[in-house]
Design an enzyme around this catalytic site. Structure first.
Site, PDB file in Angstrom:
ATOM      1  N   CYS A  57      -1.085   3.944  -6.431  1.00 62.57           N
ATOM      2  CA  CYS A  57      -1.818   3.153  -5.433  1.00 62.57           C
ATOM      3  C   CYS A  57      -1.863   1.739  -5.972  1.00 62.57           C
ATOM      4  O   CYS A  57      -2.100   1.533  -7.169  1.00 62.57           O
ATOM      5  CB  CYS A  57      -3.232   3.701  -5.235  1.00 62.57           C
ATOM      6  SG  CYS A  57      -4.307   2.644  -4.221  1.00 62.57           S
ATOM      7  N   CYS A  87       0.863  -1.181   0.000  1.00 65.00           N
ATOM      8  CA  CYS A  87       0.000   0.000   0.000  1.00 65.00           C
ATOM      9  C   CYS A  87       0.896   1.226   0.000  1.00 65.00           C
ATOM     10  O   CYS A  87       1.742   1.375   0.886  1.00 65.00           O
ATOM     11  CB  CYS A  87      -0.888  -0.006   1.240  1.00 65.00           C
ATOM     12  SG  CYS A  87      -1.811   1.530   1.504  1.00 65.00           S
TER      13      CYS A  87
END
Length: 263
Positions: free
Chosen positions: A184, A73
């Protein structure tokens, strides 16, 4: 022993990183945790992200001996890595936006950073931009919507193209933008759809391959021992109404079982 690698994210975006790692380490033992109790991470405070990271890794490390953790992440990686490295002895690998390779590949030297609101506002990302893109123009879009669009695609197989287009509408008529950083881990899962709404963009860059190379370099492959009794497992942190759908999704990704851990 097989190396046991834990990947975690707030949702299923980290599966894009897992996918690249398993290409170079197909026989490793994989664990995956999506922290759906705190999804999405994009607008959570740094304190919350750090607390969650330490608790999640500790909880799973108590269940399964870990050889490595991959923070799959971007948002979390910008803040949690020092704390994890302080608490645990095994290697911790983070995921950061592929700013350096994007600057190298861009022909127009105009780059778009498409990331979460949390990632685009972090000083760490500003430092990467200052270091690697001195001869480039960098445009930013911070979005929570796109993370939710991807999670919906994982559940239903469908993408709301109107909603997706709205996320990037400021770039659709951009005269020189030729490279977009998928900042992302969720976003590579809608790369094809992004190509449709941004047809002028030549290059979409994500960190997956680079992370896989880093993981491989940190593990001594010669110590692998193929053991048949280790199965890939997935964990979530909240049992929601879509639990069975998530179980099936994770099985499709090669995880034999899904269970809930309360953190």
């Amino acid at each position: 022993m097989k190396p046991t690698i834990l990947l975690y994210d707030s949702g299923m975006g980290g599966l894009t990183i897992y996918d690249e790692i398993r290409k170079v380490l197909p026989h490793a033992h994989y664990l995956y945790c999506f922290d759906n109790a705190f999804f999405p991470y994009s607008e959570k405070s740094e304190t919350v992200l750090i607390e969650r990271a330490v608790k999640i890794v500790q909880k799973i490390a108590e269940k399964r001996p870990l050889d490595m953790v991959v923070v799959a992440c971007n948002t979390a990686s910008t803040v949690v890595l020092p704390a994890l490295r302080e608490h645990f002895q095994f290697p911790i690998v983070g995921t950061v936006p592929a700013i350096k390779p994007a600057a190298a590949i861009s022909e127009s030297k105009t780059i778009g950073l498409l990331a979460t609101k949390g990632t685009v506002s972090r000083p760490y990302v500003d430092e990467l931009i200052a270091k690697y893109t001195q001869n480039c123009i960098v445009e930013k879009i911070g979005t929570t919507d796109l993370v939710e669009i991807v999670e919906e695609k994982q559940r239903t197989g469908r993408v709301d193209m109107v909603r997706l287009q709205k996320v990037v509408e400021n770039w659709q008529e951009h005269p020189t933008l030729d490279t977009v950083i998928l900042g992302c881990t969720h976003f590579p899962l809608v790369k094809n759809e992004l190509q449709q709404v941004l047809p002028k963009v030549k290059f979409f860059v994500d960190p997956g391959i680079g992370i896989a190379k880093r993981v491989l370099s940190l593990l001594e492959e010669g110590k692998f021992n193929q053991k048949n009794d280790l199965v890939n497992e997935a964990f979530c942190t909240s049992e929601t109404s879509s639990f069975e759908i998530k179980r099936q999704i994770m099985q499709n990704w090669g995880f034999n079982q899904l269970s809930v851990i309360y953190v």
